[in-house]
Design an enzyme around this catalytic site. Structure first.
Site, PDB file in Angstrom:
ATOM      1  N   HIS A  69      18.962 -15.219  35.239  1.00  0.00           N
ATOM      2  CA  HIS A  69      17.552 -15.144  35.672  1.00  0.00           C
ATOM      3  C   HIS A  69      16.903 -16.485  35.990  1.00  0.00           C
ATOM      4  O   HIS A  69      15.682 -16.640  35.865  1.00  0.00           O
ATOM      5  CB  HIS A  69      16.697 -14.382  34.638  1.00  0.00           C
ATOM      6  CG  HIS A  69      15.693 -13.488  35.307  1.00  0.00           C
ATOM      7  ND1 HIS A  69      14.822 -12.664  34.643  1.00  0.00           N
ATOM      8  CD2 HIS A  69      15.424 -13.315  36.627  1.00  0.00           C
ATOM      9  CE1 HIS A  69      14.077 -12.014  35.498  1.00  0.00           C
ATOM     10  NE2 HIS A  69      14.414 -12.393  36.713  1.00  0.00           N
ATOM     11  N   ASP A  98      12.908 -13.956  24.348  1.00  0.00           N
ATOM     12  CA  ASP A  98      12.297 -14.675  25.481  1.00  0.00           C
ATOM     13  C   ASP A  98      10.800 -14.443  25.604  1.00  0.00           C
ATOM     14  O   ASP A  98      10.096 -15.218  26.242  1.00  0.00           O
ATOM     15  CB  ASP A  98      12.991 -14.314  26.799  1.00  0.00           C
ATOM     16  CG  ASP A  98      12.699 -12.894  27.265  1.00  0.00           C
ATOM     17  OD1 ASP A  98      12.422 -12.005  26.422  1.00  0.00           O
ATOM     18  OD2 ASP A  98      12.756 -12.650  28.484  1.00  0.00           O
ATOM     19  N   ASN A  99      10.322 -13.342  25.037  1.00  0.00           N
ATOM     20  CA  ASN A  99       8.880 -13.027  25.061  1.00  0.00           C
ATOM     21  C   ASN A  99       8.673 -11.771  24.232  1.00  0.00           C
ATOM     22  O   ASN A  99       9.630 -11.164  23.755  1.00  0.00           O
ATOM     23  CB  ASN A  99       8.338 -12.838  26.500  1.00  0.00           C
ATOM     24  CG  ASN A  99       9.127 -11.860  27.345  1.00  0.00           C
ATOM     25  OD1 ASN A  99       9.793 -12.232  28.301  1.00  0.00           O
ATOM     26  ND2 ASN A  99       9.088 -10.592  26.993  1.00  0.00           N
ATOM     27  N   LYS A 115      22.290 -12.248  30.623  1.00  0.00           N
ATOM     28  CA  LYS A 115      21.360 -12.358  31.756  1.00  0.00           C
ATOM     29  C   LYS A 115      20.991 -13.806  32.040  1.00  0.00           C
ATOM     30  O   LYS A 115      20.539 -14.515  31.151  1.00  0.00           O
ATOM     31  CB  LYS A 115      20.118 -11.542  31.418  1.00  0.00           C
ATOM     32  CG  LYS A 115      18.890 -11.841  32.246  1.00  0.00           C
ATOM     33  CD  LYS A 115      17.804 -10.844  31.932  1.00  0.00           C
ATOM     34  CE  LYS A 115      16.431 -11.413  32.177  1.00  0.00           C
ATOM     35  NZ  LYS A 115      15.374 -10.406  32.019  1.00  0.00           N
ATOM     36  N   CYS A 165      10.258 -13.477  31.688  1.00  0.00           N
ATOM     37  CA  CYS A 165      11.688 -13.804  31.597  1.00  0.00           C
ATOM     38  C   CYS A 165      12.123 -15.139  32.175  1.00  0.00           C
ATOM     39  O   CYS A 165      12.684 -15.969  31.481  1.00  0.00           O
ATOM     40  CB  CYS A 165      12.495 -12.707  32.276  1.00  0.00           C
ATOM     41  SG  CYS A 165      12.416 -11.140  31.406  1.00  0.00           S
ATOM     42  N   SER A 193      17.128  -9.416  35.850  1.00  0.00           N
ATOM     43  CA  SER A 193      16.843  -8.349  34.892  1.00  0.00           C
ATOM     44  C   SER A 193      17.535  -7.030  35.244  1.00  0.00           C
ATOM     45  O   SER A 193      17.739  -6.717  36.415  1.00  0.00           O
ATOM     46  CB  SER A 193      15.340  -8.101  34.812  1.00  0.00           C
ATOM     47  OG  SER A 193      14.696  -9.220  34.278  1.00  0.00           O
ATOM     48  N   HIS A 213      15.271  -5.093  26.981  1.00  0.00           N
ATOM     49  CA  HIS A 213      14.461  -4.953  28.200  1.00  0.00           C
ATOM     50  C   HIS A 213      14.744  -3.563  28.787  1.00  0.00           C
ATOM     51  O   HIS A 213      15.885  -3.115  28.762  1.00  0.00           O
ATOM     52  CB  HIS A 213      14.903  -6.050  29.172  1.00  0.00           C
ATOM     53  CG  HIS A 213      14.048  -6.255  30.374  1.00  0.00           C
ATOM     54  ND1 HIS A 213      13.943  -5.313  31.374  1.00  0.00           N
ATOM     55  CD2 HIS A 213      13.281  -7.306  30.759  1.00  0.00           C
ATOM     56  CE1 HIS A 213      13.135  -5.790  32.318  1.00  0.00           C
ATOM     57  NE2 HIS A 213      12.715  -6.998  31.972  1.00  0.00           N
ATOM     58  N   ARG A 220      13.167 -18.637  30.129  1.00  0.00           N
ATOM     59  CA  ARG A 220      14.551 -19.139  30.116  1.00  0.00           C
ATOM     60  C   ARG A 220      14.647 -20.573  30.623  1.00  0.00           C
ATOM     61  O   ARG A 220      15.449 -21.378  30.141  1.00  0.00           O
ATOM     62  CB  ARG A 220      15.438 -18.228  30.979  1.00  0.00           C
ATOM     63  CG  ARG A 220      15.842 -16.982  30.245  1.00  0.00           C
ATOM     64  CD  ARG A 220      15.991 -15.762  31.158  1.00  0.00           C
ATOM     65  NE  ARG A 220      15.441 -14.640  30.431  1.00  0.00           N
ATOM     66  CZ  ARG A 220      16.137 -13.894  29.568  1.00  0.00           C
ATOM     67  NH1 ARG A 220      17.432 -14.083  29.438  1.00  0.00           N
ATOM     68  NH2 ARG A 220      15.555 -12.947  28.886  1.00  0.00           N
ATOM     69  N   LYS A 250       4.090  -8.814  25.884  1.00  0.00           N
ATOM     70  CA  LYS A 250       4.630  -9.493  27.067  1.00  0.00           C
ATOM     71  C   LYS A 250       3.602  -9.575  28.190  1.00  0.00           C
ATOM     72  O   LYS A 250       2.832  -8.631  28.400  1.00  0.00           O
ATOM     73  CB  LYS A 250       5.846  -8.706  27.545  1.00  0.00           C
ATOM     74  CG  LYS A 250       6.434  -9.160  28.872  1.00  0.00           C
ATOM     75  CD  LYS A 250       7.670  -8.337  29.214  1.00  0.00           C
ATOM     76  CE  LYS A 250       8.241  -8.746  30.565  1.00  0.00           C
ATOM     77  NZ  LYS A 250       9.546  -8.108  30.822  1.00  0.00           N
ATOM     78  N   ASP A 252      15.919 -10.115  25.062  1.00  0.00           N
ATOM     79  CA  ASP A 252      14.973  -9.951  26.159  1.00  0.00           C
ATOM     80  C   ASP A 252      13.903  -8.934  25.776  1.00  0.00           C
ATOM     81  O   ASP A 252      14.211  -7.756  25.574  1.00  0.00           O
ATOM     82  CB  ASP A 252      15.726  -9.484  27.405  1.00  0.00           C
ATOM     83  CG  ASP A 252      14.909  -9.712  28.659  1.00  0.00           C
ATOM     84  OD1 ASP A 252      13.672  -9.862  28.547  1.00  0.00           O
ATOM     85  OD2 ASP A 252      15.501  -9.732  29.749  1.00  0.00           O
ATOM     86  N   ASP A 253      12.673  -9.387  25.643  1.00  0.00           N
ATOM     87  CA  ASP A 253      11.530  -8.526  25.316  1.00  0.00           C
ATOM     88  C   ASP A 253      11.583  -7.969  23.892  1.00  0.00           C
ATOM     89  O   ASP A 253      10.955  -6.947  23.600  1.00  0.00           O
ATOM     90  CB  ASP A 253      11.388  -7.347  26.314  1.00  0.00           C
ATOM     91  CG  ASP A 253      11.080  -7.802  27.734  1.00  0.00           C
ATOM     92  OD1 ASP A 253      11.012  -9.014  27.977  1.00  0.00           O
ATOM     93  OD2 ASP A 253      10.904  -6.928  28.611  1.00  0.00           O
TER      94      ASP A 253
HETATM   95 MG    MG Z   1      11.785 -10.871  28.854  1.00  0.00          MG
END
Ligand code: MG
Length: 486
Positions: free
Chosen positions: A138, A282-283, A136, A83, A161, A230, A87, A303, A43-44
Site C-alpha cells: 500500500h 495502522d489505524n 499488504k 492505511c 487494500s 480490514h 504505513r 478510523k 489493518d484497522d
Molecule cells: Mg487501515
C-alpha cells in the site's frame, strides 16, 4: 559500544508511574548486537480488540501472553488514521506528509513512496540483515514502488487494500480491476478470489514462519502486514464461527493464532532472546462497518478521524531479558519512532534525510525516569490538514470537520457499511490522562495550555504546512511518481 549497553547495567528497577508492574531484575543481555526484528502490523485493528487491551468478547490468548512477556504501550499512535499514510510513517520514521503520502492509494495511483526514501528495510539490509515482508504493501503498486525496490529481499502479499477488489460488496461494477497477489516482483495469482482471501492470514503466517526458519542463522527483519481485519472480512474455514464473537472475532482470533505461530517458531529455533517482536495496528476501527468493524474501547470515534479512536492503537513489544516482562508504558509515542529505535538497537545508520521519529529505547527498556522524547505529536489527516496536537497529557483539537457514523442511516449489515455524516470540531482541549474518551472540553478553563499547544501547532505549520490555515509546507518532500506506466 552503544549507549543502551550501558543502560542495561542499571536496569534493575523500574520507575513508578511509568510502569504498572512490580520491579523485576533483568538478566545480562544476550551476546548479540544485531537482534532480529519481527514487526507485525494489523489493518484497522481497534484499540479495544485485544484481551490485554480490555476486549470482553474477543479472546486473544497469544497476544495476551506476548504482553505478559513484554511491554504494553497504552498511548501509542499511528501517524494518520488511514492505511497508506500510516504505513509511510511506519517504514520511513517520518510524518507521512513529510514524504508526500496521504490517504489510501488505489489501483489508479501513479505515485508511491519515493524509492530514494530510506525504509527500515533499506537501513537494516545495509547492516547485513535479511529483510522479508509478507502482507499488504500500500505504498504504490507500480513496479518502481514495490517492496522489493524499497529494501525488502522478499515479499509475498497484496499491493493495496483487500477491499479494492471487484468482489467487495461496496464496489460498484467496474470500479476495481482484479486484485493481484505478488511473490517478489511476480504476480502469482492475477485474480484473488473470495476463497483466496479466506486463506490470506494462513498464507501470510506460513510464509512468515518459513522466512524465520530460512534466516535463523543470520540477523533478519520480518515485516508482517496483515490484510485483516480490514473489510471485507475473510477467515479460514476452520476458524469461521470458532470465536463465538462473530466474523470479526473469528478474524482477530486467526491473527492471534498467527502471532502464536510466529512466537512458537522463534522459540523452536532458539531465537526468542535475540528477537524484538513488535505488534501494532495502522489505524483504529472502521466503525461504519458496524459488526464487521473492531472496537476503539474507551476511545472516541475510529478510523478516518484524529480523535483517539482513529489514531491510538494497541502496541506490544517483547524482547526477553531486555524489555522488562509484564510492564506497561503510558508515555506518548508513535509509529514514526520505530525506525530510529531499531537503528539504535541494531547499529544501523539513520536515513540521510531528516526524519521525525525519535529513539524510544529508553521507554522500551524502562529506564528510570524515561519519558516520551516528543515535546509534541502532530496529527494530520486528509490532504494536509493539521487537526490535533498532543503534548504530555494534553490534546488540542484544531477546528475541522470529520466524519461520524450517521445514527439516522440504516445500520451496517453483512459487510455493507452504514453512512457517515459530517460533524464539526472546534478549538477544544482534552486532558487524556483524566479523560481518555475526549468527553470534557476544558479549553475555557485552561487557556494557557491552549496557547502553548497552539504555538506547537504553529511549529508544525511552518514545517509541514496546513491546508486548514492555508499554509504551504517548507520542508516536505514529494512522493515518487512513475514516469513510465506499464
Ligand atoms: Mg487501515
Amino acid at each position: 559500544m552503544r549507549a543502551f549497553h550501558q543502560w542495561l547495567g542499571v536496569l534493575t528497577f523500574l520507575t513508578a508511574g511509568l510502569l504498572d508492574a512490580a520491579p523485576l531484575a533483568v538478566a545480562a543481555p544476550p551476546a548479540t548486537d544485531r537482534p532480529n526484528v519481527v514487526l507485525i502490523f494489523c489493518d484497522d485493528l481497534g484499540y479495544g480488540d485485544l484481551g490485554c487491551f480490555g476486549a470482553k468478547t474477543i479472546r486473544t490468548p497469544h497476544l495476551d501472553r506476548l504482553a505478559r512477556q513484554g511491554m504494553r504501550f497504552t498511548d501509542f499512535y499511528a501517524a494518520q488514521p488511514v492505511c497508506s499514510a500510516s504505513r509511510a510513517a511506519l517504514l520511513t520514521g517520518c510524518y507521512p506528509n513529510r514524504v508526500g503520502i496521504t490517504g489510501a492509494l488505489d489501483h489508479r495511483a501513479k505515485h508511491g513512496l519515493d524509492p530514494t526514501e530510506e525504509t527500515i528495510a533499506d537501513l537494516l539490509r545495509a547492516r547485513g540483515y535479511a529483510t522479508g515482508m509478507v502482507g499488504k504493501w500500500h505504498l504504490g503498486h507500480l513496479p518502481p514502488f514495490l517492496p522489493t525496490r524499497q529494501g525488502f529481499d522478499r515479499w509475498y502479499g497484496l499491493p493495496y487494500s483487500n477491499d479494492m477488489w471487484p468482489y467487495h460488496p461496496e464496489a460498484k461494477a467496474g470500479t476495481y480491476p482484479p486484485l493481484p497477489l505478488y511473490d517478489g516482483d511476480r504476480i502469482v495469482d492475477a485474480e484473488v478470489s473470495p476463497a483466496d482471501q479466506d486463506r490470506l492470514t494462513t498464507d501470510y503466517t506460513r510464509r512468515a514462519v518459513a522466512f524465520i526458519e530460512e534466516n535463523r542463522h543470520r540477523p533478519f527483519f520480518l515485516y508482517v502486514a496483515h490484510s485483516m481485519p480490514h473489510v471485507p472480512l475473510h477467515v479460514s474455514s476452520a476458524r469461521r464461527g470458532a470465536s463465538k464473537a462473530g466474523l470479526y472475532g473469528d478474524v482477530v482470533a486467526e491473527i492471534d493464532q498467527s502471532v502464536g505461530e510466529i512466537m512458537q517458531a522463534l522459540d523452536r529455533f532458539g531465537l526468542d532472546r535475540q528477537t524484538l517482536l513488535l505488534f501494532t495496528s495502522d489505524n483504529g476501527p472502521w466503525l461504519s462497518y458496524g459488526p464487521h468493524a473492531g472496537s476503539a474501547g474507551p476511545l472516541r470515534e475510529g478510523k478516518g478521524t484524529t480523535w483517539e479512536g482513529g489514531i491510538r492503537v494497541p502496541m506490544i513489544a517483547r524482547w526477553p531479558d531486555r524489555v522488562p516482562r509484564g510492564t506497561v508504558c503510558r508515555e506518548p509515542a508513535m509509529t514514526i519512532d520505530i525506525l530510529p529505535t531499531l537503528t539504535r538497537l541494531t547499529g544501523a545508520s539513520l536515513p540521510v534525510r531528516p526524519i521525525d521519529g525519535l529513539d524510544i529505547s529508553p521507554l522500551l527498556f524502562a529506564m528510570p525516569g524515561a519519558s516520551s522524547p516528543h515535546r509534541a505529536l502532530w496529527f494530520y489527516y486528509h490532504q494536509n490538514d493539521l487537526e490535533a496536537v498532543r503534548s504530555g497529557p494534553w490534546k488540542l483539537i484544531l477546528p475541522h470537520s470529520y466524519a461520524t457514523v450517521n445514527p439516522q442511516a440504516p445500520p451496517a449489515r453483512d459487510g455493507r457499511p452504514t453512512k457517515y455524516a459530517s460533524a464539526k470540531a472546534d478549538l477544544e482541549l482534552y486532558h487524556l490522562v483524566d479523560d481518555v474518551g475526549e468527553t470534557r472540553n476544558v479549553a475555557a478553563s485552561h487557556q494557557q495550555v491552549v496557547a502553548r499547544l497552539q504555538l506547537l501547532a504553529e511549529e508544525a505549520r511552518a514545517d509541514l504546512g496546513d491546508t486548514l490555515t492555508q499554509r504551504a509546507p517548507t520542508r516536505a518532500r514529494p512522493a515518487g511518481v512513475a514516469t513510465v506506466i506499464p
